[in-house]
Design a protein around this motif. Structure first.
Motif, PDB file in Angstrom:
ATOM      1  N   TYR A   1      75.030  57.234 -49.337  1.00  0.00           N
ATOM      2  CA  TYR A   1      74.963  57.278 -47.884  1.00  0.00           C
ATOM      3  C   TYR A   1      74.026  56.190 -47.369  1.00  0.00           C
ATOM      4  CZ  TYR A   1      76.434  62.158 -48.656  1.00  0.00           C
ATOM      5  OH  TYR A   1      77.088  63.304 -49.049  1.00  0.00           O
TER       6      TYR A   1
ATOM      7  N   ALA B   1      71.605  55.152 -43.983  1.00  0.00           N
ATOM      8  CA  ALA B   1      70.902  55.834 -42.907  1.00  0.00           C
ATOM      9  C   ALA B   1      70.116  54.840 -42.074  1.00  0.00           C
ATOM     10  CB  ALA B   1      69.965  56.896 -43.473  1.00  0.00           C
TER      11      ALA B   1
ATOM     12  N   TYR C   1      64.859  59.532 -40.892  1.00  0.00           N
ATOM     13  CA  TYR C   1      66.019  58.891 -40.280  1.00  0.00           C
ATOM     14  C   TYR C   1      66.612  59.758 -39.190  1.00  0.00           C
ATOM     15  CZ  TYR C   1      68.813  61.980 -43.275  1.00  0.00           C
ATOM     16  OH  TYR C   1      69.362  63.067 -43.896  1.00  0.00           O
TER      17      TYR C   1
ATOM     18  N   TYR D   1      70.113  58.890 -38.119  1.00  0.00           N
ATOM     19  CA  TYR D   1      71.555  58.812 -38.305  1.00  0.00           C
ATOM     20  C   TYR D   1      71.857  58.554 -39.771  1.00  0.00           C
ATOM     21  CZ  TYR D   1      71.894  58.391 -33.240  1.00  0.00           C
ATOM     22  OH  TYR D   1      71.798  58.610 -31.899  1.00  0.00           O
ATOM     23  N   LYS D   2      72.940  59.190 -40.233  1.00  0.00           N
ATOM     24  CA  LYS D   2      73.386  58.986 -41.606  1.00  0.00           C
ATOM     25  C   LYS D   2      74.898  58.967 -41.614  1.00  0.00           C
ATOM     26  CE  LYS D   2      73.003  62.068 -45.096  1.00  0.00           C
ATOM     27  NZ  LYS D   2      72.360  62.908 -46.131  1.00  0.00           N
TER      28      LYS D   2
END
Length: 124
Positions: free
Chosen positions: A97, A99, A112, A114-115
């Motif tokens: 992922y 981020a 974070y 957003y991912k």
């Protein structure tokens, strides 16, 4: 609303290479220029772990398990962050992922906001 879309995951043999990409869209700022970006991974049955970060000044961090094999980079013009993975091992098998951090720099703890949805890497 920032969206992060990963791509480049695949099934490869041990010793092979892959390059993951993460493209950012949305938001009202230049995502990669203002915040520290990162790659995480979650192996099967294990917790998510931080793999690498790249701060706004270009400084980088790598987990010991990938140091010397993985390289993080970004292309501001394309709003894309990359993870070049060489000499892959079966233990690198995971969902990867990217981020977007809340701070410009990585200082030992990555927070974070957003991912992405992740991309599968399988090494056999």
């Amino acid at each position: 609303q920032v969206q992060l879309v990963e791509s480049g995951g695949d099934s490869v043999q041990a010793g092979g290479s892959l390059r993951l990409s993460c493209e950012a869209s949305g938001g009202t700022y230049s995502t990669y220029r203002s915040y520290c970006m990162a790659w995480f991974r979650q192996p099967p049955g294990n917790e998510c772990e931080l793999v690498s970060t790249i701060s706004t000044d270009g400084s980088t961090y790598y987990a010991d398990s990938v140091k010397g094999r993985f390289t993080i980079s970004l292309d501001n013009d394309k709003n894309t962050v990359y993870l070049q993975m060489n000499s892959l091992k079966p233990e690198d098998t995971a969902v990867y992922y990217c981020a977007k951090g809340r701070q410009p720099y990585y200082s030992g703890q990555y927070d974070y906001d957003y991912k992405g949805q992740g991309t599968q890497v399988t090494v056999s």
